[in-house]
Design an enzyme around this catalytic site. Structure first.
Site, PDB file in Angstrom:
ATOM      1  N   SER A   1       0.868  -1.168   0.000  1.00 31.01           N
ATOM      2  CA  SER A   1       0.000   0.000   0.000  1.00 31.01           C
ATOM      3  C   SER A   1       0.906   1.219   0.000  1.00 31.01           C
ATOM      4  CB  SER A   1      -0.904  -0.003   1.231  1.00 31.01           C
ATOM      5  OG  SER A   1      -1.841   1.053   1.139  1.00 31.01           O
ATOM      6  N   GLU A   2       0.703   2.126  -0.955  1.00 29.30           N
ATOM      7  CA  GLU A   2       1.720   3.154  -1.182  1.00 29.30           C
ATOM      8  C   GLU A   2       1.838   4.173  -0.054  1.00 29.30           C
ATOM      9  OE1 GLU A   2      -0.869   2.664  -3.269  1.00 29.30           O
ATOM     10  OE2 GLU A   2      -1.680   4.559  -4.039  1.00 29.30           O
TER      11      GLU A   2
END
Lengths: 232, 218, 218, 232
Positions: free
Chosen positions: C46-47
């Site tokens: 998840s960035e």
């Protein structure tokens, strides 16, 4: 995502002559002792090694110099090694010296998909010869490229089977940066643990950067300059 | 009398200010750590990845995983931090370190410095010196005024390959303290008993002497 | 019958391979996480700073300090890692993430993608989409084949401002699966009961159909 | 090296109209709630805010939009905020949208003394308009500059009096990067501890990047999307 391999010999499978390797460590602190020993056993030749230092005569990368497996060193400081000096002066060994901060940043940049960046280090010196220079806000900078390596050889303190790593004290140094920049990153650890044993918040190197990990053994951890003070 | 190494370190310590982060190079600069004034908060940065470096360990307590940039075993002070080499030079390049003290083979009167390479001799490498001198706003060079052959190390122009250009701000030599100004080396203090004439005779670069130059207290 | 969202996610899950790190965009791509084959090791990135993202928390166990890129509360799997945004995009930009799945408003038959801006309407921003599409070697776009007005979203040329150029490798729409090739969208699977003719009529960009195109198993 | 100040109001002394601020957080996660509240009290205007998001209508940076203290937002995603939309469409608010990874790297670069670097993000899009582009190894990149801020407002979990910081979970996000890039970095922590209480090996942000730190209070930590699963 189990990345554990049995030992250094298995971990280095695929290393061939003339490859470029990154080797972690500052001086003899935090060097991948087991992987270096395996390289000697493997006998691969013509290596280009990106490593801050070149070990001492009989330890660290010095072992690979003795066996003449290194064609070129890319380092910031190499002054602790007589065999190195001999090979360099005789022209057997190519040497590219680059500023320490530039070396660190080039490893990170390579791993981070940044092809080039600007640094003030070396501007106006022979290090900048042949390199693009440029002014930003009235100050001159040198353009430097990201580094990549076929293999990055890394030494960590603890690591889990997924390749998440923790380093101890100044044995950290270049290791996390080189871990990012290896096509194949091989890590040896003093203590191999299960996923979940390391605190997710304080892992230094996420396992995504690691391809192979193994439990190291017989660490000598040689001290170059044993300096102490007296109890009083 | 020219200063000895300890006195040079003591003199440099007087440049320290409360709250500064300081990088001390190998050699005499390292000694500065012994003269940080009581009660002054100064944190030492070691470019291999320490902030808050402490003194050498007690005998028997050396830790191979804890060394300084000179590869000497050291300790950590409470509140110390370890970081990787990229973050270390982020601090240096990003001007978060308030003072850099390092040795030199030559300094020119425009602030150029040479301290990493003697052509024809073994080249050890620049280590972090090029990053430090290119980045720091506040660089003090600590060196003997002349080399072993008695030749000045404060020059019009460096003869050796440069480490950095126009970056040195101050020099503490065994003979005096000098600001690097657009007009050259400005003598601001003399070592006790050292005359302006002696300094002038041993300084090849442009020397600026204005009025009475005080002797330093040692 | 066109695929529903769950079926699209299921179909994309068949593209996953053991040992991959995968970034799933907001919307249908997020659903792919529910269809990772049993026994396959796939880690979700998840960035905003997670590797090893787990499912939503049980009711009452939500942690405000633990969200995904869609600002939803999530959990960590054993072996998960947290990192800062620069390191997160170091992973993405440095091609350490093996697959990116994201939605789109338009894709062109040369691989261009538009998914962040509709001129004249409120612009929300590109978030991490531009970094993801510019960096990933392996990008699957997951989207409805046509927009609400019934117009094709698989185009000769994007009409909306681009997110990235020439980057999309594969599309899973509700009507079929397409490889983006130099000759255009190559139909490789049809949704069950959807004819080549229907797909052709709803695809504005160049469509390549070679031989019998199989129906996908759902 | 004690950097502790009494509270947010003291910590923000020196903030003036038209300054550039970095504000940590991703969505409402890890935002400096106390400092934002103090900015509202202070009433400084014409601010340029570098922050990944712009808060929601009644929380986070949305509070400063309500009071019209922000002149310009530099963000990657701003879509959770109706007041933001109104001000932007009316032209009251300038908005510069940049890719999230570029935003993060520009903060790090600014803090690390790197004036510019190359990234592939945004090449061929309107984000690259007016920017220099360049080919490296057959791929096109955009040159991006390092960011600096007059003040960086950071939220950490734990911090010691010297400014060493630890973040918790995804509340880390942009905070450590912005901490590096502020001329004055102001940190609020949930728990202020003494030097030595944090493990030197696992500190996220070394105190050298921090100028002022204070014990925060009354954290709301609002959740934007409360997603759960049922126990079964």
């Amino acid at each position: 995502m189990n990345k554990v391999v049995a030992n250094a010999d298995v971990a280095l499978e695929g290393i061939r002559d003339n490859m470029t390797l990154m080797v972690g460590g500052f001086g003899l602190c935090g060097i991948p002792e087991n992987s270096i020993a395996a390289l000697v056993r493997k006998g691969v030749k013509g290596l280009t090694c990106i490593s801050n230092n070149a070990g001492v005569d009989d330890f660290g990368l010095g072992l690979l110099l003795q066996t003449k497996q290194i064609k070129k060193m890319i380092s910031s400081y190499v002054g602790e090694n007589a065999e190195f000096e001999r090979q360099m002066l005789s022209g057997e060994l190519e040497v590219e010296l680059i500023p320490q901060g530039t070396l660190a940043e080039r490893c990170r940049a390579g791993g981070a998909g940044i092809p080039a960046f600007y640094t003030p280090a070396g501007y106006g010196t022979e290090v900048a010869e042949g390199k693009e220079t440029r002014e930003f806000n009235g100050k001159m900078y040198v353009m430097e490229h990201g580094f990549h390596a076929d293999f990055a050889l890394v030494k960590a303190w603890k690591g889990d089977t997924q390749g998440n790593l923790l380093f101890r004290h100044t044995a950290r140094n270049f290791n996390p940066l080189m871990a990012m920049a290896g096509k194949i990153t091989v890590v040896e650890v003093e203590e191999l643990v299960e996923p979940g044993e390391l605190d997710p918040n304080t892992i230094h190197t996420p396992g995504i950067f690691v391809q192979r990990i193994f439990q190291g053994s017989n660490y000598e951890k040689r001290i170059e300059q044993r300096t102490t003070r007296k109890r009083n | 009398m020219a200063l000895n190494k300890e006195q040079m370190a003591q003199r440099i310590a007087r440049e320290l200010r409360d709250g500064w982060y300081v990088n001390l190079g190998i050699g005499i600069p390292t000694l500065v750590a012994n003269y940080i004034p009581e009660g002054m908060n100064v944190e030492l940065q070691s470019e291999n990845g320490i902030l808050g470096m402490g003194p050498f360990p007690f005998e028997g307590e050396e830790d191979a995983d804890l060394i300084n940039a000179g590869k000497q075993t050291v300790t950590l002070k409470p509140g110390a931090v370890i970081f990787d080499s990229a973050n270390s030079f982020a601090m240096i390049r990003g001007k978060h370190v308030q003072l850099t003290v390092l040795g030199a083979m030559e300094v020119a009167d425009n602030g150029d410095i040479a301290n990493w390479k003697i052509p024809g001799k073994m080249v050890k490498g620049m280590g972090g010196a090029m990053d430090l001198v290119a980045s720091a706003d506040n660089i003090i060079v600590c060196m003997m005024h002349t080399n072993k052959a008695g030749e000045s190390k404060l020059l019009k122009k460096c003869s050796l390959p440069l480490t950095g250009v126009g970056c040195v701000k101050k020099i503490v030599s065994d003979l005096g303290v000098f600001d690097v100004t657009p007009d050259g080396f400005k003598l601001i203090e003399r070592a006790p008993g050292v005359t302006v004439e002696e300094i002038r005779s041993k300084t090849e670069g442009r020397l600026v002497v204005e009025g009475e130059v005080p002797e330093m207290a040692v």
